[in-house]
Design an enzyme around this catalytic site. Sequence first.
Site, PDB file in Angstrom:
ATOM      1  N   PHE A 102       0.867  -1.187   0.000  1.00  0.00           N
ATOM      2  CA  PHE A 102       0.000   0.000   0.000  1.00  0.00           C
ATOM      3  C   PHE A 102       0.898   1.229   0.000  1.00  0.00           C
ATOM      4  CE2 PHE A 102      -2.600   3.430   1.597  1.00  0.00           C
ATOM      5  CZ  PHE A 102      -3.750   3.282   0.832  1.00  0.00           C
ATOM      6  N   ASP A 142       9.434   2.410   1.730  1.00  0.00           N
ATOM      7  CA  ASP A 142       8.273   3.175   2.181  1.00  0.00           C
ATOM      8  C   ASP A 142       8.106   2.885   3.670  1.00  0.00           C
ATOM      9  OD1 ASP A 142       5.743   3.958   2.948  1.00  0.00           O
ATOM     10  OD2 ASP A 142       4.751   3.322   1.103  1.00  0.00           O
ATOM     11  N   LYS A 198       2.711   9.752   8.325  1.00  0.00           N
ATOM     12  CA  LYS A 198       1.994   9.257   9.502  1.00  0.00           C
ATOM     13  C   LYS A 198       2.513   9.771  10.853  1.00  0.00           C
ATOM     14  CE  LYS A 198      -0.269   5.193   7.544  1.00  0.00           C
ATOM     15  NZ  LYS A 198      -1.658   5.533   7.759  1.00  0.00           N
TER      16      LYS A 198
HETATM   17  C1  LIG Z   1       3.017   2.236   3.820  1.00  0.00           C
HETATM   18  C2  LIG Z   1       2.115   3.367   3.435  1.00  0.00           C
HETATM   19  N1  LIG Z   1       2.476   4.155   2.403  1.00  0.00           N
HETATM   20  C3  LIG Z   1       1.699   5.195   2.032  1.00  0.00           C
HETATM   21  C4  LIG Z   1       0.521   5.489   2.664  1.00  0.00           C
HETATM   22  C5  LIG Z   1      -0.305   6.661   2.228  1.00  0.00           C
HETATM   23  O1  LIG Z   1      -0.221   7.688   3.154  1.00  0.00           O
HETATM   24  P1  LIG Z   1      -1.280   8.888   3.135  1.00  0.00           P
HETATM   25  O2  LIG Z   1      -2.613   8.298   3.476  1.00  0.00           O
HETATM   26  O3  LIG Z   1      -0.762   9.872   4.137  1.00  0.00           O
HETATM   27  O4  LIG Z   1      -1.263   9.453   1.749  1.00  0.00           O
HETATM   28  C6  LIG Z   1       0.113   4.690   3.737  1.00  0.00           C
HETATM   29  C7  LIG Z   1      -1.164   4.930   4.424  1.00  0.00           C
HETATM   30  O5  LIG Z   1      -1.762   4.068   5.033  1.00  0.00           O
HETATM   31  C8  LIG Z   1       0.926   3.595   4.131  1.00  0.00           C
HETATM   32  O6  LIG Z   1       0.580   2.793   5.142  1.00  0.00           O
END
Ligand SMILES: Cc1ncc(COP(=O)(O)O)c(C=O)c1O
Length: 395
Positions: free
Chosen positions: A135, A220, A249
């Site tokens: 994700f 990520d 986050k």
């Molecule tokens: C691993 C990861 N990358 C990217 C995102 C996307 O972040 P945002 O919702 O702040 O755009 C999330 C959100 O859950 C995530 O868990």
Amino acid sequence: MTNWQELEKKYFMQTLERVPLTIVRGKGAYVWDEEGKEYLDFVGGWAVNSLGHCHPAVTRALTEQANLLIQTSNQFYTVPQLKLAQLLVENSCLDRVFFGNSGAEANEAAVKLARRYGQLKLSGAYEVITTLESFHGRTLAMVAATGQPKFQQSYSPLPTGFVNVAYNDVEAIKSATTERTCAVMVEPIQGEGGVNLPDDGYLAAIRKWCDRKGILLILDEIQTGIGRTGTLFAYEQYGVEPDIMTLAKGLAGGVPIGAILAKEKASVFAPGEHGSTFGGNPLACAAGYATVKFIIDNNIAGKAKEVGQYLTSGLEKMRPRFPFITDVRGRGLLVAVEFNSDIAQSLVMACLERGLLVNKLKPNALRFMPPLIIGKKEVDQALAILDKALGSVAK
Ligand SMILES: Cc1ncc(COP(=O)(O)O)c(C=O)c1O
């Protein structure tokens, strides 16, 4: 009393099924609804409220900064942004920072940076290999990067330049690598996709492959970073260093922020090649600095590791009494529990009724992402409620 949930049905785009709770106040690991009912928060704003709700260090930094300077353009130097950049660089293996406003935006910037690197150093290579069940966010490009058809199918045609391959399968990455590949992008632990842990040696094998091919490794760490898994960054536990890392986050204790960090060799943006109006604004960065400083100075990551182990072993101990628990997994305070049937929604409701907030990860799994400042007392309270909730759905 205003019926806020009715207003939501009438005025808000119906993009998700909410839990029927209107939260009006939070302090530490607890939140309260309009009627003053207290809930222990094991959702933590989806792994955002690293220091809990309204932590004094964050609130103080925000209040002071709000009275001083909230926003300028990035044409000018501002102090909180530079203090946060220095703190992140000095406590990571990366050399340079760029700030944005969210996780998806940070990942977009990481992919742009990798493509620019491809243009400059890899004869125009532009493709990024990502994993199934990952994700990476909700923008169009990040939907393409996210290896889950359920997030992709409504938005075709998707941007090109992404290849999704099986997670925990370095051979799949090798097979997908061509002269078009500029980077591999993975979450050290897949969060949203299931709290899926990497097999021993998986991340190190990817690192080795990227080095061999001269391509970039993007980690990520939007969900795993800033102490969540028991170290400041999850990569520290796997003996690998990324070329690019993304954060969001938990970085600013609840205030929207995103960041990309890169090694010097991968920091190839030239003036004008990337930018943001709000990214790195003094307010968010003051909160970020206060949050990260507190986490480092108070070894919050180490405490999250210890309390996370206590939570995981408490869940394990429930298994003999609730044999329909099929798995307990996680690192630090990113933990999932899986069942042999689709009872997660009923459990969310049963816990809610008893004053505990938990996240439905999948129809048959729950995820716990509490504030990193919780202690054994809060874990005991959560486990006691969960025990009753499990008993109620088992009947
Ligand atoms: C691993 C990861 N990358 C990217 C995102 C996307 O972040 P945002 O919702 O702040 O755009 C999330 C959100 O859950 C995530 O868990």
